[in-house]
Write a protein that holds these residues in place. Structure first.
Motif, short mmCIF file in Angstrom:
data_model
loop_
_atom_site.label_atom_id
_atom_site.label_comp_id
_atom_site.label_asym_id
_atom_site.label_seq_id
_atom_site.Cartn_x
_atom_site.Cartn_y
_atom_site.Cartn_z
N GLU A 86 0.88 -1.17 0.00
CA GLU A 86 0.00 0.00 0.00
C GLU A 86 0.92 1.22 0.00
N VAL A 87 0.82 2.03 -1.04
CA VAL A 87 1.73 3.17 -1.18
C VAL A 87 1.17 4.37 -0.39
N ILE A 88 2.06 4.99 0.35
CA ILE A 88 1.65 6.15 1.17
C ILE A 88 2.61 7.32 0.89
N ASN A 89 2.19 8.49 1.35
CA ASN A 89 3.07 9.65 1.35
C ASN A 89 3.80 9.70 2.69
N ILE A 90 4.96 10.34 2.67
CA ILE A 90 5.75 10.42 3.90
C ILE A 90 4.96 11.10 5.02
N GLN A 91 4.07 11.99 4.64
CA GLN A 91 3.30 12.71 5.66
C GLN A 91 2.36 11.77 6.44
N ASP A 92 2.11 10.58 5.89
CA ASP A 92 1.20 9.62 6.53
C ASP A 92 1.93 8.58 7.38
N ILE A 93 3.24 8.80 7.58
CA ILE A 93 4.03 7.72 8.18
C ILE A 93 3.58 7.36 9.59
N ASN A 94 3.24 8.37 10.40
CA ASN A 94 2.88 8.03 11.78
C ASN A 94 1.57 7.25 11.84
N ASN A 95 0.65 7.59 10.96
CA ASN A 95 -0.58 6.82 10.86
C ASN A 95 -0.29 5.39 10.38
N ALA A 96 0.63 5.29 9.45
CA ALA A 96 1.02 3.96 8.95
C ALA A 96 1.60 3.12 10.09
N TYR A 97 2.44 3.73 10.91
CA TYR A 97 3.00 3.00 12.06
C TYR A 97 1.85 2.46 12.94
N GLU A 98 0.87 3.31 13.21
CA GLU A 98 -0.24 2.85 14.07
C GLU A 98 -0.98 1.69 13.42
N ARG A 99 -1.21 1.79 12.13
CA ARG A 99 -1.92 0.71 11.44
C ARG A 99 -1.09 -0.58 11.42
N MET A 100 0.24 -0.45 11.26
CA MET A 100 1.10 -1.65 11.28
C MET A 100 1.01 -2.36 12.62
N ILE A 101 0.98 -1.57 13.68
CA ILE A 101 0.92 -2.17 15.01
C ILE A 101 -0.37 -2.97 15.17
N LYS A 102 -1.41 -2.54 14.46
CA LYS A 102 -2.69 -3.28 14.50
C LYS A 102 -2.77 -4.32 13.37
N SER A 103 -1.67 -4.58 12.69
CA SER A 103 -1.64 -5.50 11.53
C SER A 103 -2.64 -5.08 10.46
N VAL A 125 -2.54 -3.80 7.43
CA VAL A 125 -1.96 -3.49 6.12
C VAL A 125 -1.73 -4.82 5.40
N LYS A 126 -2.03 -4.82 4.12
CA LYS A 126 -1.77 -6.01 3.29
C LYS A 126 -0.81 -5.60 2.20
N TYR A 127 0.53 -5.95 2.35
CA TYR A 127 1.13 -6.47 3.59
C TYR A 127 2.29 -5.57 4.01
N ARG A 128 2.54 -4.56 3.21
CA ARG A 128 3.66 -3.69 3.51
C ARG A 128 3.34 -2.28 3.01
N PHE A 129 3.59 -1.29 3.88
CA PHE A 129 3.53 0.10 3.40
C PHE A 129 4.82 0.43 2.66
N VAL A 130 4.66 1.19 1.59
CA VAL A 130 5.83 1.70 0.86
C VAL A 130 5.62 3.20 0.67
N ILE A 131 6.64 3.95 1.02
CA ILE A 131 6.55 5.41 0.90
C ILE A 131 6.99 5.84 -0.50
N ASP A 132 6.13 6.62 -1.15
CA ASP A 132 6.51 7.24 -2.42
C ASP A 132 7.32 8.49 -2.09
N MET A 133 8.60 8.47 -2.39
CA MET A 133 9.48 9.54 -1.93
C MET A 133 9.28 10.86 -2.67
N LYS A 134 8.47 10.83 -3.73
CA LYS A 134 8.11 12.12 -4.34
C LYS A 134 7.41 13.01 -3.32
N SER A 135 6.71 12.38 -2.39
CA SER A 135 5.96 13.15 -1.39
C SER A 135 6.88 13.94 -0.48
#
Lengths: 349, 349
Positions: A316-333, A335-345
Motif C-alpha cells: 500500500e503506497v503512502i506519502n511520507i506525511q502519513d508515516i505516523n498513521n502507517a505506524y499505528e496501522r502496522m501495530i494493528k496489523s 496493512v496487506k502487507y507492507r507500506f511503501v513510501i513514495d518519496m516524491k511526497s
C-alpha cells in the motif's frame, strides 16, 4: 551534499532533517536518488526507542529502491540511471569468515545497519531511506530487475530476503511440505517464495480470514493453529517451518508438526520464547533455529529470481506525511502487507 | 520359563516378582543370563510414576550385559555363551523410514521400551534388566567387546549411546571445540567420547570440583558457567554443545557460546526450557536441537569403538538390595558416575 529526510526526533537533539549531510562520494560510492522506501516494523522499534536508545535524529528505512544519480571513480557495477536497491546493511568488515562466504549479515565485527549505526568507517551516524537520497558503497547496492513493479519491489530488500534466505538455506524444494506461520509482511513473502520453489505450502495462522488471504497468495492449504484437531492431523508431517510471528510465543504446538530431523526457523521473534519443551526436540531430533535477513549475494539471487518469476510484495503506497498513521496501522496489523513510501511526497513537500 | 526380578510395586497390583514370566523362545529370540545392569535416572522416573502411571509391577533396567543362555531356531547373529547387551529398546516396526535407516528409536509406530511397555507384539508388559534373565529378539541384541571391563560396559547401552549418537550425527571431528554441559552419567561419557573423536573438549559446569573431575576424564578445559567473564571469553567459539542437564534450565548463556550455524543438542531435559531467546538463534543462525538415545546400528558402532579405544563408564557396583539407597544417592548426584547392579546379588538372594 545536503539532503532532505524524514526523521524521528528526541527533544534532546537539535539537528533538523534538512541539516543531515550525506558524505561526499568516495571511490566506490554510489549516490542514489530514492524513489520508494518500504516501512519495516524495525523502523518503529528504532524510532520509538523500543530496541534501546537510538541516535536521534533517526532517519529510518532499509527497503530502498532508487536510481543511480552519480558514482565514485572506482565504481564498476553500476552506472548513472541504473535501478538499484539498498537493504538492511551498508558496510561490513569484508574479511571475516562470514563476509568471505557472502554472509555479511553475520559479520564477526558486526554489520553496519543502513540507519542508526554509529560504527560506519565513514564516521557519523547512518541515515536510512526515508530520505531524498543515500550514498552507499557499491558492494552493498543491489541491482533491481526492470521487469517488476518498482514500488512493490522495495520490501524485497528486507521482508523478502528475510524469508528467502532460510527457505534456501534449509534447501526447500519441490514437493516439500512447508508451513509458513503468521501472515504479515514476512509471512506473505514466505508463502510466495515457498510456492515458487515448488513446495506444498501450508499457511499456519490463528485467523481463518488470513488463511483465505494466504490461499490467494498461493498457499495450498490452511492450518488453523488454535484447532487442536488440525494440529493433530498435521503432526510430524512438515519438512520445514518458517515462523514469522514477530513476538515471543509458545512454539511447542508448531514443533510437534515437524518430521524427524526437520527445522523450524524463527525470523520474527527477537524475544524470549517461553517454555520450549525439550521432549519435543529430543523425541524426533527436531531443530529450532533462527535466521537473520540475508547476505548480499543471496539478496541479488532473490531479486533475480523475482525478476524471472514476477514476484513482488503486496503493498500500500503512502506519502511520507502519513508515516505516523502507517505506524499505528502496522501495530494493528492493518496493512496487506507492507507500506511503501513514495518519496516524491518528501521531495515535493 | 520363570524368572526372579526386582520390581517396583504399586499396592494395587498383586503380581509378585517371582511370578513374572519371560515368554517362550520364538524363532529369533535370544535368552540372556543377565550379569550386570546399569541404573539410569529413567528407572527412578518410571518406578516412582514421575513420567505418568506405569504398569506395575515395573522391572526397570535398560543397560543390560549378559551371556547368551539359549537361542531360537532362526537366530544367526548370536550363539550360546556370547557376551551381549540390551539397551533401551527391544522392538520396533522395522518397516518405517526411521527403522529402515537404522534409527529405530524414532520408529513412527513407537519403539518398544525394554521395560514398562504394554505394546510388545508378544503381548504383556516388557520387563527390564533388574532380573536374572531376559528374552529379546536378536535384532535388538548388541555384541559386547570382550576386551573391555564387562560391568563398566553396562551404561554404554543408554548413557553411552545417548551421548555418542549426537556427537556422531553432528559430525564432531578432530580439532572441533566441543562443550559438554553437565557432568553426570551422560556428561562423563560425552567427555570421553568427544575426546576420543579428537575434539578440544570443554567441560561446562557450575562446579569447579566437577571441572577438575572432568579434566581427569579427558576434558582439555573447564568453563564455569556461573562466571559471566568466562562465558564472555568463550562467546561465539563452540562448534558443538552437548547439553546433558537433566532438568529444565536457562539455555541462553550456553546458546551465546555457539559459532554461526552451530548446534546445541539437548539430551537430558525432557522438560520445558524457559525463555529461549529468539535473538540468540536469529543473530548467528544457531540451532537448538535434541537427540534420543541411538539406533541399534550406531549402538554397535559405539560398542566396537569402545572396544578399540578401551572406553567404558566409571561405575560403582552395588547389590540389588541397595537399589533404593542408590536411587536416593543418584537424586543427590552422589555417584561417579553410574551405579551398576551385580546381578549375582539377585540370583543368590
Amino acid at each position: 551534499m545536503s539532503t532532505k529526510a524524514y526523521a524521528a526526533f528526541s527533544e534532546a537533539e537539535d539537528l533538523k532533517p534538512h541539516q543531515i549531510q550525506r558524505r561526499d562520494l568516495q571511490d566506490k560510492d554510489v549516490f542514489i536518488d530514492i524513489e520508494y522506501c518500504g516501512v519495516c516494523h524495525s523502523d518503529i522499534h528504532t524510532a520509538r526507542a523500543e530496541w534501546g536508545q537510538p541516535h536521534y535524529p533517526v532517519v529510518p528505512g532499509h527497503e530502498i529502491i532508487g536510481r543511480v544519480l552519480a558514482v565514485g571513480p572506482n565504481v564498476t557495477k553500476y552506472k548513472v540511471g541504473d535501478l538499484v536497491g539498498v537493504g538492511c546493511m551498508v558496510e561490513s568488515c569484508k574479511h571475516c569468515n562470514p563476509c568471505d562466504e557472502g554472509l555479511e549479515q553475520y559479520c564477526e565485527s558486526g554489520m553496519i545497519g543502513t540507519y542508526n549505526s554509529a560504527k560506519s568507517k565513514h564516521g557519523g551516524i547512518t541515515y536510512g531511506g526515508y530520505s531524498e537520497n543515500i550514498v552507499v558503497e557499491e558492494d552493498f547496492v543491489l541491482s533491481i530487475p526492470t521487469t517488476i513493479d518498482v514500488k512493490a519491489a522495495a520490501p524485497l530488500l528486507c521482508a523478502g530476503i528475510t524469508t528467502w534466505s532460510p527457505l534456501r538455506h534449509w534447501n526447500v524444494k519441490k514437493g516439500d511440505k512447508v508451513g509458513v506461520i503468521g501472515l504479515g509482511g514476512l509471512g506473505h513473502m514466505g508463502v510466495k517464495f515457498a510456492k515458487a520453489m515448488g513446495a506444498h505450502v501450508v499457511m499456519i495462522t490463528t485467523s481463518p480470514e488470513k488463511g483465505e488471504d494466504a490461499k490467494k497468495l498461493g498457499a495450498d492449504e490452511v492450518l488453523i493453529s488454535k484447532d487442536a484437531l488440525q494440529l493433530q492431523a498435521h503432526a510430524n508431517s512438515f519438512d520445514f517451518l518458517l515462523n514469522t510471528i514477530p513476538v515471543g510465543h509458545d512454539v511447542n504446538p508448531y514443533l510437534s508438526l515437524l518430521k524427524l530431523d526437520k527445522t523450524m526457523c524463527i525470523v520474527g521473534a527477537v524475544e524470549p520464547l517461553p517454555g520450549v519443551h525439550g521432549g519435543l526436540l529430543i523425541g524426533k531430533r527436531r531443530h529450532l533455529a533462527g535466521s537473520l535477513i540475508g547476505g548480499i549475494k543471496e539478496t541479488q539471487e532473490m531479486l533475480d529470481f523475482c525478476g524471472e518469476h514476477q514476484i513482488v510484495s503486496d503493498v500500500e503506497v503512502i506519502n511520507i506525511q502519513d508515516i505516523n498513521n502507517a505506524y499505528e496501522r502496522m501495530i494493528k496489523s492493518d496493512v496487506k502487507y507492507r507500506f511503501v513510501i513514495d518519496m516524491k511526497s518528501l521531495k515535493n513537500s
